[in-house]
Design a protein around this motif. Structure first.
Motif, PDB file in Angstrom:
ATOM      1  N   ASN A 157       0.820  -1.425   0.070  1.00 54.79           N
ATOM      2  CA  ASN A 157       0.098  -0.032   0.119  1.00 54.79           C
ATOM      3  C   ASN A 157       0.676   1.154   0.192  1.00 54.79           C
ATOM      4  O   ASN A 157       0.323   2.242  -0.086  1.00 54.79           O
ATOM      5  N   ALA A 158       2.213   1.018   0.011  1.00 52.57           N
ATOM      6  CA  ALA A 158       3.087   2.338  -0.112  1.00 52.57           C
ATOM      7  C   ALA A 158       3.569   2.781   1.127  1.00 52.57           C
ATOM      8  O   ALA A 158       4.620   3.474   1.258  1.00 52.57           O
ATOM      9  N   THR A 159       2.682   2.706   2.334  1.00 57.05           N
ATOM     10  CA  THR A 159       3.010   3.231   3.481  1.00 57.05           C
ATOM     11  C   THR A 159       4.327   2.885   3.859  1.00 57.05           C
ATOM     12  O   THR A 159       5.262   3.959   4.404  1.00 57.05           O
TER      13      THR A 159
ATOM     14  N   VAL B  54      -3.282   1.637  -4.458  1.00 54.28           N
ATOM     15  CA  VAL B  54      -3.729   3.033  -4.178  1.00 54.28           C
ATOM     16  C   VAL B  54      -5.345   3.072  -4.175  1.00 54.28           C
ATOM     17  O   VAL B  54      -5.887   3.610  -3.256  1.00 54.28           O
TER      18      VAL B  54
ATOM     19  N   TYR C 160     -10.308   7.803  -0.902  1.00 58.24           N
ATOM     20  CA  TYR C 160      -9.211   7.103  -0.821  1.00 58.24           C
ATOM     21  C   TYR C 160      -9.158   6.517   0.840  1.00 58.24           C
ATOM     22  O   TYR C 160      -9.112   5.483   1.104  1.00 58.24           O
TER      23      TYR C 160
ATOM     24  N   ARG D 246       0.088  11.328   3.166  1.00 58.39           N
ATOM     25  CA  ARG D 246       1.242  10.335   3.371  1.00 58.39           C
ATOM     26  C   ARG D 246       1.725   9.570   2.222  1.00 58.39           C
ATOM     27  O   ARG D 246       2.770   9.305   1.946  1.00 58.39           O
ATOM     28  N   THR D 247       0.462   8.932   1.711  1.00 56.65           N
ATOM     29  CA  THR D 247       0.537   8.013   0.480  1.00 56.65           C
ATOM     30  C   THR D 247       1.086   8.797  -0.737  1.00 56.65           C
ATOM     31  O   THR D 247       2.134   8.440  -1.508  1.00 56.65           O
TER      32      THR D 247
ATOM     33  N   ARG E 148       5.019   9.222  -0.461  1.00 56.59           N
ATOM     34  CA  ARG E 148       5.388   7.820  -0.623  1.00 56.59           C
ATOM     35  C   ARG E 148       5.515   7.649  -2.409  1.00 56.59           C
ATOM     36  O   ARG E 148       6.496   7.127  -2.919  1.00 56.59           O
TER      37      ARG E 148
END
Length: 208
Positions: A58-60, A83, A91, A101-102, A105
């Motif tokens: 999820n990219a976090t 995403v 989202y 924050r996403t 990233r």
């Protein structure tokens, strides 16, 4: 457990004349929250030169430090960043993560890919709903993160676990017949939507 992962690796190593295959060290979870992920990925590369790897995230956790560690792997086929929506409210309702924050990233991933620090193919993916938002999402990726690729996939009902509208079943064989999915308890699931391993062929933990 490490012992179960080691057993699965040993079982793969015992297969003679292995064809090229792909390893995903995750299922429906966030692989980069597991501190072992890079060591296990390096072990896959060391033991199985015919294998490529793929990651879903999820990219976090993917800050620059972790992306550089990922870049150190030699045979990563792709990185899929789930995403799911380009609109903040939608989202956060779906992902339950901070949108800003996403975005940070994703911006780091885009920059490192554009600079050549990341060679891996990176997809920003959305589970489609057939609405105009599907095309809007792809355009958002193209404009905001041009070094990355947009991807919209078809949603499914997760074997009746989630009730949703799905598309028609294609007139084609299921690729899951050529994949093995192992749960954390060692059970073999049929595919990622077989959440409890009810439809798998055998249990790795039982030595089958």
């Amino acid at each position: 457990p490490d012992s179960l992962i080691g057993k699965i690796f040993d079982d793969i190593a015992s297969i003679p004349q292995r064809p090229p295959f792909e390893v995903q060290l995750s299922r429906v979870n966030e692989p980069f929250l597991d501190s072992r992920i890079y060591d296990l990925s390096s072990e896959v590369e060391r033991r199985f030169p015919e294998a490529s790897q793929a990651f879903f995230s999820n990219a976090t956790p993917l800050n620059e430090k972790n992306l550089l560690r990922l870049a150190g792997l030699q045979r990563v086929a792709y990185l899929n960043l789930s995403v799911n929506d380009h609109r903040q409210s939608e989202y956060e309702a779906v992902m339950r993560l901070p949108f800003e924050r996403t975005l940070e990233r994703l911006a780091v991933s885009n920059r490192m890919k554009a600079e050549g620090a990341l060679r891996v193919q990176i997809y920003l993916s959305r589970v489609g709903d057939g609405s105009a938002a599907d095309a809007e999402f792809l355009e958002w990726v193209r404009v905001e993160f041009p070094a990355l690729s947009g991807l919209v996939t078809q949603r499914c009902d997760w074997i009746n676990t989630v009730v949703t509208t799905t598309g028609s079943v294609p007139n084609a064989g299921c690729r899951q017949w050529f994949q093995l999915h192992f749960l954390a308890n060692g059970r073999n699931a049929f595919c990622c939507i077989d959440a409890n391993g009810l439809h798998g062929a055998a249990s790795a933990a039982e030595g089958h």
